[in-house]
Enzyme design. Sequence first.
Site, short mmCIF file in Angstrom:
data_model
loop_
_atom_site.label_atom_id
_atom_site.label_comp_id
_atom_site.label_asym_id
_atom_site.label_seq_id
_atom_site.Cartn_x
_atom_site.Cartn_y
_atom_site.Cartn_z
N HIS A 1 6.78 4.09 -1.73
CA HIS A 1 7.55 5.18 -1.12
C HIS A 1 7.95 6.21 -2.17
CE1 HIS A 1 7.68 3.84 2.94
NE2 HIS A 1 8.28 2.70 2.66
N GLU B 1 4.78 4.53 5.97
CA GLU B 1 4.68 3.07 5.81
C GLU B 1 3.24 2.66 5.47
OE1 GLU B 1 7.16 1.09 5.46
OE2 GLU B 1 8.52 2.72 5.93
N ASP C 1 2.04 0.84 2.09
CA ASP C 1 1.26 -0.40 2.15
C ASP C 1 -0.01 -0.27 1.33
OD1 ASP C 1 3.04 -1.77 3.72
OD2 ASP C 1 1.92 -1.55 5.59
N HIS D 1 5.41 -2.21 -2.24
CA HIS D 1 5.47 -1.34 -1.07
C HIS D 1 6.62 -0.33 -1.24
CE1 HIS D 1 5.74 -0.20 3.25
NE2 HIS D 1 7.03 -0.18 2.96
N GLU D 2 7.79 -0.83 -1.63
CA GLU D 2 8.94 0.07 -1.81
C GLU D 2 8.66 1.11 -2.89
OE1 GLU D 2 11.53 0.23 0.16
OE2 GLU D 2 10.81 -1.45 1.34
ZN ZN Z 1 8.48 1.00 3.85
#
Ligand code: ZN
Length: 413
Positions: free
Chosen positions: A283, A357, A361, A279-280
């Site tokens: 970004h 976000e 995801d 997930h990170e």
């Molecule tokens: Zn996040």
Amino acid sequence: MSTSLFTTLFIAALGLYTGIQLWLASRHMKYVTSHRDRVPEAFTSKIKLDAHQKAADYTLAKTSLERIEIVLGAIILLAWTLGGGLEWLDSLWRSSQLSTLWLGTAYLLSLFALLSLIDIPMSIYRTFVLEEKFGFNRTTVKTFISDQFKQFLLLIIIGAPLIALVLWLMDNMGTYWWLWVWAVWTGFGLLMMWAYPAFIAPLFNKFNPLEEGSLKQCIQDLLTRCGFKSNGIFIVDGSRRSGHGNAYFTGLGQNKRIVFFDTLIESLSTDEIEAVLAHELGHFKRRHIIKRIISMAIFSLAGLALLGWLITQNWFYTGLGVNTASLHAALALFLIALPVFTFLLHPVSSWFSRKHEFEADAYAAEVSNADSLVHALVKLYEENANTLTPDPLYSAFHDSHPPAAVRIAHLAS
Ligand SMILES: [Zn+2]
């Protein structure tokens, strides 16, 4: 514009700012209370009733504190501006024999120091009463005091030269000084992003490289799969201050680091940690960091151009309780009063953040495993006692992350 008109506008904006925030906080508390007795449908098999109720109680305690802070914040802002606080501070420094540049620097540094000093009682309450009560606090009095002291030193060491440079540019670069200040401000922001993980964060925490083993192998495989280069994977001793767990990226360019809180490593399985990291990574891969930097740069440019104009308007000073116009007073007024006028942009920024976000995801579901991410999120929600039932409006206004149920439904679909 006349002085009295601007004062009226300021009071009206402050009233709206305070009123809307209090209203949202009350809605939130009512909503959480009314959903306290039952775990939401989607979570009945995952979260027990007592954990759900702990999250509700924790949210209620935090939100009541937030309400007090909203009211205190408005009173403090009024005291600094119309109450004559800034004028008093200015006259104090003017009676010293400092040159205009150093007088301005001392004025702004002392203002920032006083603002953080005023914040300390709240911070003590939050750490040693509220967080303590819910079992999250791990900060000792000694750590707390040394943190405050280090932050103060950083303010002097980093803040003083930066403030002096900004005031010098404002004084010497003519009408378009704000373009110069913008360049310095943006450059400083990038420098800090680069320098923070290597030089500043280690003043507050210990960062140990992740040990060799199956977890490191799994993370390395994920990084290779995603084509991501970093300057190391670290575990930070977040448990020294708090029981809350997290994972994040920090740094810029070659100085990028992946950081896991020790509390997170303890509570999640290898698969779950991989999904959180994916997930990170999302970004980065979806260019959210760059987009943030660019939008901040655009906002600060607009803000500084506005300040370039305001600084020449007498009502800007007198309307906010400052009788003697000066570069440093203009900066102070701008920094403390601006949020009152721009807070309606806050939900827009929250919306973008939540959009990012979802994208991160989706990336995690692609390169890792959506189920593992759902499991990790549920665990993190439970362990951090985050409410599963925020008031929808409160959440839309404030939350940088989508509500748990919405986020998990997206991952499951
Ligand atoms: Zn996040």
